[in-house]
Design a protein around this motif. Sequence first.
Motif, PDB file in Angstrom:
ATOM      1  N   MET A  97       0.861  -1.131   0.049  1.00  0.00           N
ATOM      2  CA  MET A  97       0.119   0.010   0.060  1.00  0.00           C
ATOM      3  C   MET A  97       0.973   1.052   0.039  1.00  0.00           C
ATOM      4  N   HIS A  98       0.524   2.312  -0.732  1.00  0.00           N
ATOM      5  CA  HIS A  98       1.472   3.371  -0.779  1.00  0.00           C
ATOM      6  C   HIS A  98       0.943   4.309   0.338  1.00  0.00           C
ATOM      7  N   CYS A  99       1.892   5.210   0.743  1.00  0.00           N
ATOM      8  CA  CYS A  99       1.629   6.255   1.937  1.00  0.00           C
ATOM      9  C   CYS A  99       0.759   7.261   1.183  1.00  0.00           C
ATOM     10  N   PRO A 100      -0.408   7.456   1.949  1.00  0.00           N
ATOM     11  CA  PRO A 100      -1.158   8.897   1.666  1.00  0.00           C
ATOM     12  C   PRO A 100      -0.527  10.260   1.779  1.00  0.00           C
ATOM     13  N   HIS A 101       0.413  10.270   2.452  1.00  0.00           N
ATOM     14  CA  HIS A 101       1.174  11.501   2.957  1.00  0.00           C
ATOM     15  C   HIS A 101       2.361  11.911   2.112  1.00  0.00           C
ATOM     16  N   CYS A 102       3.221  10.882   1.654  1.00  0.00           N
ATOM     17  CA  CYS A 102       4.331  11.112   0.484  1.00  0.00           C
ATOM     18  C   CYS A 102       4.178  10.184  -0.512  1.00  0.00           C
ATOM     19  N   HIS A 103       3.165   9.441  -0.596  1.00  0.00           N
ATOM     20  CA  HIS A 103       3.013   8.508  -1.893  1.00  0.00           C
ATOM     21  C   HIS A 103       4.012   7.580  -1.958  1.00  0.00           C
ATOM     22  N   SER A 104       4.824   7.175  -1.195  1.00  0.00           N
ATOM     23  CA  SER A 104       6.055   6.447  -1.034  1.00  0.00           C
ATOM     24  C   SER A 104       5.358   4.909  -1.173  1.00  0.00           C
ATOM     25  N   MET A 105       5.911   3.777  -1.754  1.00  0.00           N
ATOM     26  CA  MET A 105       5.818   2.388  -1.732  1.00  0.00           C
ATOM     27  C   MET A 105       6.373   1.718  -0.587  1.00  0.00           C
ATOM     28  N   ALA A 106       7.397   2.387  -0.022  1.00  0.00           N
ATOM     29  CA  ALA A 106       8.251   1.716   1.040  1.00  0.00           C
ATOM     30  C   ALA A 106       7.523   1.798   2.234  1.00  0.00           C
ATOM     31  N   THR A 107       6.595   0.954   2.369  1.00  0.00           N
ATOM     32  CA  THR A 107       5.463   0.764   3.627  1.00  0.00           C
ATOM     33  C   THR A 107       5.487  -0.798   3.780  1.00  0.00           C
ATOM     34  N   THR A 108       5.263  -0.868   5.148  1.00  0.00           N
ATOM     35  CA  THR A 108       4.952  -2.099   5.639  1.00  0.00           C
ATOM     36  C   THR A 108       3.797  -2.165   6.556  1.00  0.00           C
ATOM     37  N   GLU A 109       3.071  -3.463   6.605  1.00  0.00           N
ATOM     38  CA  GLU A 109       1.934  -3.566   7.312  1.00  0.00           C
ATOM     39  C   GLU A 109       2.572  -4.020   8.888  1.00  0.00           C
ATOM     40  N   ARG A 110       1.902  -3.176   9.856  1.00  0.00           N
ATOM     41  CA  ARG A 110       2.051  -3.649  11.216  1.00  0.00           C
ATOM     42  C   ARG A 110       1.307  -4.822  11.643  1.00  0.00           C
ATOM     43  N   SER A 111       1.731  -5.380  12.691  1.00  0.00           N
ATOM     44  CA  SER A 111       1.026  -6.372  13.449  1.00  0.00           C
ATOM     45  C   SER A 111      -0.175  -6.205  14.015  1.00  0.00           C
ATOM     46  N   ASP A 112      -0.400  -5.100  14.345  1.00  0.00           N
ATOM     47  CA  ASP A 112      -1.596  -4.677  15.387  1.00  0.00           C
ATOM     48  C   ASP A 112      -2.481  -4.001  14.280  1.00  0.00           C
ATOM     49  N   ARG A 113      -3.822  -3.797  14.970  1.00  0.00           N
ATOM     50  CA  ARG A 113      -4.827  -3.371  14.109  1.00  0.00           C
ATOM     51  C   ARG A 113      -5.337  -2.250  15.020  1.00  0.00           C
ATOM     52  N   THR A 114      -6.281  -1.425  14.120  1.00  0.00           N
ATOM     53  CA  THR A 114      -6.914  -0.295  14.959  1.00  0.00           C
ATOM     54  C   THR A 114      -8.016  -0.753  15.683  1.00  0.00           C
ATOM     55  N   ALA A 115      -8.613   0.018  16.847  1.00  0.00           N
ATOM     56  CA  ALA A 115      -9.765  -0.321  17.597  1.00  0.00           C
ATOM     57  C   ALA A 115     -10.796  -0.906  16.756  1.00  0.00           C
ATOM     58  N   HIS A 116     -10.890  -0.643  15.480  1.00  0.00           N
ATOM     59  CA  HIS A 116     -11.932  -1.082  14.817  1.00  0.00           C
ATOM     60  C   HIS A 116     -11.515  -2.292  13.972  1.00  0.00           C
ATOM     61  N   GLY A 117     -10.317  -2.596  13.972  1.00  0.00           N
ATOM     62  CA  GLY A 117     -10.032  -3.639  13.144  1.00  0.00           C
ATOM     63  C   GLY A 117      -9.354  -3.493  11.829  1.00  0.00           C
ATOM     64  N   TYR A 118      -9.124  -2.136  11.930  1.00  0.00           N
ATOM     65  CA  TYR A 118      -8.405  -1.813  10.426  1.00  0.00           C
ATOM     66  C   TYR A 118      -6.884  -2.153  10.459  1.00  0.00           C
ATOM     67  N   ARG A 119      -6.519  -2.632   9.147  1.00  0.00           N
ATOM     68  CA  ARG A 119      -4.831  -2.597   9.210  1.00  0.00           C
ATOM     69  C   ARG A 119      -4.209  -1.369   9.308  1.00  0.00           C
ATOM     70  N   ARG A 120      -2.954  -1.511  10.014  1.00  0.00           N
ATOM     71  CA  ARG A 120      -2.146  -0.450  10.128  1.00  0.00           C
ATOM     72  C   ARG A 120      -0.999  -0.562   9.392  1.00  0.00           C
ATOM     73  N   PHE A 121      -0.305   0.544   8.925  1.00  0.00           N
ATOM     74  CA  PHE A 121       0.991   0.567   8.027  1.00  0.00           C
ATOM     75  C   PHE A 121       1.792   1.556   8.428  1.00  0.00           C
ATOM     76  N   ARG A 122       3.331   1.570   8.285  1.00  0.00           N
ATOM     77  CA  ARG A 122       4.285   2.585   8.537  1.00  0.00           C
ATOM     78  C   ARG A 122       4.837   2.718   7.261  1.00  0.00           C
ATOM     79  N   CYS A 123       5.160   4.038   6.887  1.00  0.00           N
ATOM     80  CA  CYS A 123       6.138   4.410   5.789  1.00  0.00           C
ATOM     81  C   CYS A 123       7.415   4.733   6.147  1.00  0.00           C
ATOM     82  N   TRP A 124       8.308   4.029   5.626  1.00  0.00           N
ATOM     83  CA  TRP A 124       9.584   4.115   6.190  1.00  0.00           C
ATOM     84  C   TRP A 124      10.356   5.171   5.535  1.00  0.00           C
ATOM     85  N   GLU A 125       9.814   5.889   4.532  1.00  0.00           N
ATOM     86  CA  GLU A 125      10.690   7.192   4.025  1.00  0.00           C
ATOM     87  C   GLU A 125      10.094   8.339   4.646  1.00  0.00           C
ATOM     88  N   GLY A 126       9.055   8.491   5.118  1.00  0.00           N
ATOM     89  CA  GLY A 126       8.376   9.718   5.785  1.00  0.00           C
ATOM     90  C   GLY A 126       8.409   9.390   7.304  1.00  0.00           C
TER      91      GLY A 126
END
Length: 118
Positions: A1-30
């Motif tokens: 998934m691309h980062c909505p802030h910097c549009h980088s593709m260098a993202t990884t999915e985190r192992s935890d989820r939000t309180a409502h069950g949505y997947r969380r990601f981390r952008c490594w560039e931004g």
Amino acid sequence: MHCPHCHSMATTERSDRTAHGYRRFRCWEGGRQFNERTGSALNRRQIPTDIVFLSVLWRLRLKPSLRNSAEILLLRGLVFSHEAVREWESKIAPCSPMPCASVVGARSAGVDTWTRPT
């Protein structure tokens, strides 16, 4: 998934989820964190996506009043005000491929195709 802030593709999915069950990601560039709703019309909504889309679908297809829409949701055990339904419709309906009531009226007048209203 691309980062909505910097549009980088260098993202990884985190192992935890939000309180409502949505997947969380981390952008490594931004260095920013985001979830799968970030940047969408449903961002910061604390209601499940399917409930919001179902309510908007009923408003576009069946055309009940706002208060009747809230009452239909109440019958299903979901308590929302008619203002919440109006807010969802104002955010979701412009993005929807469903024809609005004015286009459906034009279709019954003999127009065979429809375009998304602007």
